[in-house]
Design an enzyme around this catalytic site. Structure first.
Site, PDB file in Angstrom:
ATOM      1  N   PRO A   1      15.177 -28.964  -8.767  1.00  0.00           N
ATOM      2  CG  PRO A   1      13.250 -29.315  -7.521  1.00  0.00           C
ATOM      3  CD  PRO A   1      13.969 -29.781  -8.736  1.00  0.00           C
ATOM      4  CD  GLU A   2      20.972 -26.738  -8.076  1.00  0.00           C
ATOM      5  OE1 GLU A   2      21.806 -26.083  -7.432  1.00  0.00           O
ATOM      6  OE2 GLU A   2      21.152 -27.088  -9.251  1.00  0.00           O
TER       7      GLU A   2
END
Ligand SMILES: [Zn+2]
Length: 273
Positions: free
Chosen positions: A2-3
């Site tokens: 996840p960014e």
């Protein structure tokens, strides 16, 4: 992994609720269980369980790739790392298979930290300032101007891709959005930061903001991790599109390795030197 857009989406869903779950705002923690003690980075897991009980959730936001829960006494920070997710689940039900930490909430809900690969971490701190002290600016911070961005690039000799992945330089970027932004800005990932001119720096900052905004608008990307809520993966320009045509010129996308990370680029639009 996840960014920024995926973490932002999770924070917004928890804060605002959606068609399936209510907002967690105002919910009170009635208890906590830690199933994998190393999940709790600070304090230890026993102290965490004692301290978090009774606190009310007053805010959910994001800093870099951290989820930030403002509680009535402390801040609870969650870093999802490779494969973590936070799932609001009806009390007593099983919504995920790899729950490492659970907050029992009032109003018959529980917040499950699902974390198959066990790299994710949770902190309970009076003040998150220390943990955040080494982080660079948020990409959307209005004080991050094109001139300031160019000046900080000019001071660095590192290659641009590893620099953008460095959370101390700019916070929230990971492999997906870095490849996308560099393609949009037509900059080769191995270009030295101090070799970019003002015009390229302007375009890069604009491209970073555009790909992150697009990602947020599509609720992030659902790819190689447990989060499945977004569809930005259907709109990638180059990331994991090796051999497919560059959206600007049609040249097949190439994959190279930069600092052990798979890196996708258009050899026509993104040249070195
Ligand atoms: Zn191209």
């Amino acid at each position: 992994m996840p960014e920024l857009p995926e973490v932002e989406t999770i924070a917004r869903n928890l804060r605002e609720g959606n068609s399936q779950v209510p907002s967690v705002m105002g919910m009170r923690v009635t208890g906590a269980e830690v199933f994998w003690t190393r999940t709790i980075a600070q304090p230890d897991s026993k102290a965490f369980v004692t301290l978090v009980r009774g606190q009310e959730i007053r805010g959910v936001s994001r800093r870099a790739k951290y989820l930030v829960f403002e509680l009535s006494e402390d801040y609870m920070l969650v870093h999802l790392r490779m494969s973590g997710d936070l799932i609001l689940c009806p009390a007593g039900e099983s919504c995920a298979n790899h729950v490492r930490m659970r907050l029992q909430l009032d109003r018959d809900w529980q917040l499950d930290f699902n974390n198959p690969r066990k790299f994710g971490r949770v902190w309970l701190l009076e003040d998150p300032a220390d943990l955040f002290s080494s982080l660079g600016p948020e990409p959307f911070d209005p004080t991050l101007t094109p001139e300031g961005f160019f000046a900080s690039l000019s001071r660095r000799k590192r290659q641009i891709k590893p620099l953008l992945l460095d959370q101390g330089f700019i916070a929230g970027m990971g492999n997906i959005y870095t490849d996308e932004a560099l393609n949009l800005a037509k900059i080769h990932p191995l270009t030295r930061a101090d070799e970019l001119d003002q015009e390229q720096a302007d375009l890069l900052l604009e491209s970073i903001r555009r790909v992150l905004n697009d990602g947020i608008r599509r609720n992030g990307a659902s790819i190689d991790w447990v989060y499945q809520g977004g569809d930005f993966q259907n709109y990638f320009r180059v990331y994991q599109r090796t051999g497919e045509p560059c959206p600007d010129c049609g040249t097949p996308v190439e994959r190279i390795v930069v600092g052990q990370r798979g890196t996708h680029l258009c050899p026509q639009c993104q040249t070195l030197g």
